[in-house]
Design a protein around this motif. Structure first.
Motif, PDB file in Angstrom:
ATOM      1  N   TRP A 124       0.666  -1.102   0.135  1.00 25.76           N
ATOM      2  CA  TRP A 124      -0.085   0.233   0.294  1.00 25.76           C
ATOM      3  C   TRP A 124       0.937   1.351  -0.105  1.00 25.76           C
ATOM      4  O   TRP A 124       0.129   2.303  -0.396  1.00 25.76           O
ATOM      5  CB  TRP A 124      -0.931   0.059   1.117  1.00 25.76           C
ATOM      6  CG  TRP A 124      -1.938  -1.156   0.933  1.00 25.76           C
ATOM      7  CD1 TRP A 124      -2.202  -2.293   1.604  1.00 25.76           C
ATOM      8  CD2 TRP A 124      -3.097  -1.069  -0.018  1.00 25.76           C
ATOM      9  NE1 TRP A 124      -2.969  -3.062   1.148  1.00 25.76           N
ATOM     10  CE2 TRP A 124      -3.772  -2.348   0.288  1.00 25.76           C
ATOM     11  CE3 TRP A 124      -3.568  -0.417  -0.881  1.00 25.76           C
ATOM     12  CZ2 TRP A 124      -4.929  -2.594  -0.554  1.00 25.76           C
ATOM     13  CZ3 TRP A 124      -4.786  -0.574  -1.439  1.00 25.76           C
ATOM     14  CH2 TRP A 124      -5.572  -1.558  -1.472  1.00 25.76           C
ATOM     15  N   GLU A 125       2.012   1.307   0.590  1.00 27.92           N
ATOM     16  CA  GLU A 125       2.871   2.364   0.486  1.00 27.92           C
ATOM     17  C   GLU A 125       3.912   2.528  -0.485  1.00 27.92           C
ATOM     18  O   GLU A 125       4.758   3.342  -0.535  1.00 27.92           O
ATOM     19  CB  GLU A 125       3.486   2.499   1.871  1.00 27.92           C
ATOM     20  CG  GLU A 125       2.420   2.545   3.093  1.00 27.92           C
ATOM     21  CD  GLU A 125       1.578   4.106   2.999  1.00 27.92           C
ATOM     22  OE1 GLU A 125       2.014   5.010   2.360  1.00 27.92           O
ATOM     23  OE2 GLU A 125       0.269   3.888   3.266  1.00 27.92           O
ATOM     24  N   GLY A 126       4.245   1.205  -0.835  1.00 23.92           N
ATOM     25  CA  GLY A 126       5.487   1.181  -1.846  1.00 23.92           C
ATOM     26  C   GLY A 126       6.608   0.790  -1.445  1.00 23.92           C
ATOM     27  O   GLY A 126       6.880   0.308  -0.574  1.00 23.92           O
ATOM     28  N   ALA A 127       7.797   1.052  -2.363  1.00 25.70           N
ATOM     29  CA  ALA A 127       9.351   0.731  -1.977  1.00 25.70           C
ATOM     30  C   ALA A 127       9.436   1.099  -0.536  1.00 25.70           C
ATOM     31  O   ALA A 127       9.351   2.072  -0.190  1.00 25.70           O
ATOM     32  CB  ALA A 127      10.047   1.112  -3.189  1.00 25.70           C
ATOM     33  N   GLN A 128      10.118   0.179   0.033  1.00 26.22           N
ATOM     34  CA  GLN A 128      10.893   0.490   1.467  1.00 26.22           C
ATOM     35  C   GLN A 128      12.428  -0.002   1.245  1.00 26.22           C
ATOM     36  O   GLN A 128      12.813  -0.708   0.535  1.00 26.22           O
ATOM     37  CB  GLN A 128      10.092  -0.407   2.573  1.00 26.22           C
ATOM     38  CG  GLN A 128       8.702  -0.124   2.597  1.00 26.22           C
ATOM     39  CD  GLN A 128       8.255   1.143   3.124  1.00 26.22           C
ATOM     40  OE1 GLN A 128       9.028   1.473   4.100  1.00 26.22           O
ATOM     41  NE2 GLN A 128       7.538   1.799   2.551  1.00 26.22           N
ATOM     42  N   ASP A 129      13.281   0.765   1.901  1.00 22.34           N
ATOM     43  CA  ASP A 129      14.604   0.393   2.195  1.00 22.34           C
ATOM     44  C   ASP A 129      14.699  -0.979   2.981  1.00 22.34           C
ATOM     45  O   ASP A 129      13.891  -1.221   3.755  1.00 22.34           O
ATOM     46  CB  ASP A 129      15.182   1.520   2.876  1.00 22.34           C
ATOM     47  CG  ASP A 129      15.439   2.927   2.526  1.00 22.34           C
ATOM     48  OD1 ASP A 129      15.416   2.717   1.246  1.00 22.34           O
ATOM     49  OD2 ASP A 129      15.360   3.793   3.123  1.00 22.34           O
ATOM     50  N   ILE A 130      15.616  -1.714   2.528  1.00 26.36           N
ATOM     51  CA  ILE A 130      16.036  -2.884   3.161  1.00 26.36           C
ATOM     52  C   ILE A 130      17.522  -3.136   3.432  1.00 26.36           C
ATOM     53  O   ILE A 130      18.471  -2.921   2.513  1.00 26.36           O
ATOM     54  CB  ILE A 130      15.377  -4.286   2.302  1.00 26.36           C
ATOM     55  CG1 ILE A 130      15.502  -5.240   3.373  1.00 26.36           C
ATOM     56  CG2 ILE A 130      15.834  -4.397   1.182  1.00 26.36           C
ATOM     57  CD1 ILE A 130      14.472  -6.525   2.890  1.00 26.36           C
ATOM     58  N   ALA A 131      17.884  -3.791   4.664  1.00 25.49           N
ATOM     59  CA  ALA A 131      19.334  -3.745   4.751  1.00 25.49           C
ATOM     60  C   ALA A 131      19.526  -5.166   5.314  1.00 25.49           C
ATOM     61  O   ALA A 131      18.679  -5.460   6.120  1.00 25.49           O
ATOM     62  CB  ALA A 131      19.845  -2.642   5.683  1.00 25.49           C
ATOM     63  N   PHE A 132      20.368  -5.971   5.113  1.00 26.55           N
ATOM     64  CA  PHE A 132      20.882  -7.117   5.525  1.00 26.55           C
ATOM     65  C   PHE A 132      22.457  -6.933   6.053  1.00 26.55           C
ATOM     66  O   PHE A 132      23.002  -6.422   5.564  1.00 26.55           O
ATOM     67  CB  PHE A 132      20.863  -8.310   4.672  1.00 26.55           C
ATOM     68  CG  PHE A 132      19.570  -8.490   3.955  1.00 26.55           C
ATOM     69  CD1 PHE A 132      18.930  -9.686   4.297  1.00 26.55           C
ATOM     70  CD2 PHE A 132      19.112  -7.918   2.952  1.00 26.55           C
ATOM     71  CE1 PHE A 132      17.875  -9.935   3.508  1.00 26.55           C
ATOM     72  CE2 PHE A 132      18.004  -8.187   2.408  1.00 26.55           C
ATOM     73  CZ  PHE A 132      17.105  -9.247   2.566  1.00 26.55           C
TER      74      PHE A 132
END
Length: 135
Positions: A124-132
């Motif tokens: 619903w809000e779109g792309a999100q930052d992701i970190a591993f």
């Protein structure tokens, strides 16, 4: 173990080193890894991280088309682009060419109850930052 920060959510995942050793080694070489996670187009209740032409050269191991929520897959490329699939609900891994199989190399062991909330956010809000990051 890996700490995953996706949007405002934190997860801990374990490497599936016994069943996907080459995939785990290839991903560990990328750590720390940062990108964007978006809603999957063809796979149901899953988000994905498109990796384009990134070559991981691992082939298939511990591969599946039907991961459970929190069973993270790396698709090494071939019929579709290289990608990471992050299931948060009912998933059948696919592309516009049809069903795919990806290497199950990480399993979320802490934060599983937040998987659906991440899915809702991405949908619903779109792309999100992701970190591993290794922990």
């Amino acid at each position: 173990m890996v700490r995953i920060m996706a949007g405002p959510f934190a997860f801990t995942a374990r490497f599936e080193e016994e069943s996907a050793p080459r995939t785990c080694a290839a991903f560990k070489a990328l750590l720390p890894f940062r990108n964007k996670i978006i809603q999957a187009r063809w796979s149901g209740e899953a988000a994905w991280i498109p990796l384009g032409d990134l070559r991981v050269d691992v082939g298939f191991e511990n591969h599946t088309s039907h991961p459970a929520p929190g069973e993270i897959l790396l698709y090494p490329g071939g019929y579709s682009e290289t990608e990471i699939l992050f299931p948060y609900g009912a998933t059948m891994f696919a592309s516009k060419l049809g069903q795919l199989a990806g290497n199950h190399f990480l399993t979320v062991v802490e934060g599983r109850t937040r998987l659906r909330a991440l899915g809702r956010l991405v949908l619903w809000e779109g792309a999100q930052d992701i970190a591993f990051e290794s922990i």
